[in-house]
Write an enzyme that holds these catalytic residues in place. Structure first.
Site, PDB file in Angstrom:
ATOM      1  N   CYS A  68     -16.522 -58.795   9.628  1.00 14.33           N
ATOM      2  CA  CYS A  68     -16.608 -57.573   8.829  1.00 14.33           C
ATOM      3  C   CYS A  68     -15.281 -56.861   8.641  1.00 14.33           C
ATOM      4  CB  CYS A  68     -17.642 -56.625   9.428  1.00 14.33           C
ATOM      5  SG  CYS A  68     -17.180 -55.880  11.017  1.00 14.33           S
ATOM      6  N   HIS A 108     -19.079 -52.332  13.466  1.00 18.09           N
ATOM      7  CA  HIS A 108     -19.290 -52.934  12.140  1.00 18.09           C
ATOM      8  C   HIS A 108     -18.673 -52.030  11.085  1.00 18.09           C
ATOM      9  CE1 HIS A 108     -20.861 -55.383   9.014  1.00 18.09           C
ATOM     10  NE2 HIS A 108     -21.654 -54.442   8.549  1.00 18.09           N
ATOM     11  N   ASP A 123     -21.314 -53.555   1.483  1.00 16.38           N
ATOM     12  CA  ASP A 123     -21.027 -54.331   2.684  1.00 16.38           C
ATOM     13  C   ASP A 123     -21.020 -55.809   2.326  1.00 16.38           C
ATOM     14  OD1 ASP A 123     -20.796 -55.496   5.160  1.00 16.38           O
ATOM     15  OD2 ASP A 123     -22.582 -54.603   6.027  1.00 16.38           O
TER      16      ASP A 123
END
Length: 270
Positions: A68, A108, A123
Site C-alpha cells: 500500500c 494501511h 485505494d
C-alpha cells in the site's frame, strides 16, 4: 513529481490528462489490473524504500509490484500531477480479524481525492480486496463495483470499509479522517516491512485484479475469483509458483527468489 508518460505506458492508459471523475475512474481500474500487490522484499530482508525515486524505479520501470505505501503514494503523485486534490489518510486493517481482536496499528495507506466538487475514497493497494473504482464518501450506502460491493460505515473519527462476500459483510479496515504527513507513512512502513510480527515478514502473497478476475497467491495456494463464476483454488509446487509470479502477476522473477519460493511450496494445505 512523476514521469506520467512512463506511468501511463506501464498501466496502458491513453486517455485524457485532466482532473475529471472519468479520468480518476479509468486510472483506478487500470492500476490494480497491471501493477500487482506484493511484498516480496519484506521476505528477502531488503526492507521497503518508499521514497518517490525508489517507488518509481520499482513499480514503473522495474517490472515489480508493491504494497500500500508504494501503490498509493505513487497514485497520489500521479493524481496530484493531473490536478486532483489529494489527501493521505491511514487505516487500521481488520481483514480476517475477529470482532474482539485488539486494535492494530494504522499501517494501511489510503487516499481522499477531490474531483468535480466531490470527495472520493481511493485505494489501489489493498491486495485481493483492492478497490477497482473510487467510492463516494457516503456512509451506509452500498456502492457497486465490477468485482465487489462495498459500503462505508460511520465510526468515531472516521469510516469503516466493508466488502460483501459469500459469508456476508466483511470488515476491511477502519480509516481515520486525520490527514497524514510523509513521516507518518515512513514510520508505518518501517514497522510493516521489518517488525517480526508483521505478516508481510512471513507470508508470500501476491494479488492482481483484472477486468476478468481477481488472482491471489498465498504461499502455494492460487485463488482465482472470476468476475462471473465460482472461485477456484490450486495448490502449486515451486515451479508452479515461479510460473504464476511471472506469467499471471507479471513479475520480473529474480534467481534470488528461489529459496523463498521453495519454502512457500512446502506450506501444508489449509
Amino acid at each position: 513529481m512523476v514521469d506520467l508518460d512512463a506511468y501511463f505506458a506501464r498501466i496502458g492508459y491513453a486517455g485524457p490528462r485532466d482532473a475529471s471523475v472519468a479520468t480518476l475512474r479509468a486510472l483506478h481500474a487500470l492500476h490494480p489490473a497491471t501493477i500487482p500487490f506484493e511484498a516480496i522484499d519484506c521476505l528477502l530482508d531488503r526492507g521497503v524504500d518508499i521514497s518517490p525515486a525508489a517507488v518509481d524505479a520499482k513499480l514503473i520501470h522495474g517490472g515489480r509490484g508493491g504494497y500500500c505505501f508504494e501503490h498509493n503514494s505513487l497514485f497520489a503523485r500521479v493524481l496530484t500531477e493531473l490536478g486532483f486534490g489529494v489527501e493521505g489518510l491511514a487505516a487500521r486493517v481488520r481483514w480476517n480479524a475477529p470482532p474482539d481482536a485488539p486494535a492494530q496499528p494504522r499501517t494501511h495507506h489510503v487516499l481522499k481525492v477531490a474531483a468535480e466538487g466531490q470527495d472520493w475514497f481511493v485505494d489501489v493497494g489493498f491486495g485481493g480486496c483492492v478497490l477497482t473504482a473510487p467510492l463516494r464518501f457516503a456512509p451506509d450506502v452500498i456502492q457497486v463495483t465490477d468485482h465487489d460491493n462495498y459500503r462505508l460505515l460511520a465510526i468515531p473519527g472516521g469510516l469503516s470499509l466493508e466488502v460483501r462476500r459469500e459469508a456476508g459483510w466483511i470488515p476491511a479496515y477502519d480509516v481515520a479522517f486525520s490527514p497524514c504527513v510523509p513521516r507518518d507513512y515512513e514510520m508505518a512502513n518501517w514497522f510493516t516491512s521489518t517488525h517480526p510480527t508483521s505478516h508481510f515478514r512471513h507470508n508470500l502473497l501476491c494479488a492482481l485484479t483484472t477486468p476478468q478476475a481477481r488472482y491471489g497467491l498465498l504461499f502455494n495456494r492460487l485463488t482465482t475469483r472470476p468476475l462471473n463464476g465460482p472461485a477456484t483454488k490450486e495448490i502449486l509446487d515451486a515451479d508452479g509458483i515461479e510460473a504464476v509470479l511471472r506469467d499471471t502477476f507479471g513479475l520480473a522473477v529474480e534467481p534470488s527468489w528461489r529459496p523463498m519460493i521453495e519454502r512457500a511450496a512446502q506450506t501444508p494445505p489449509a
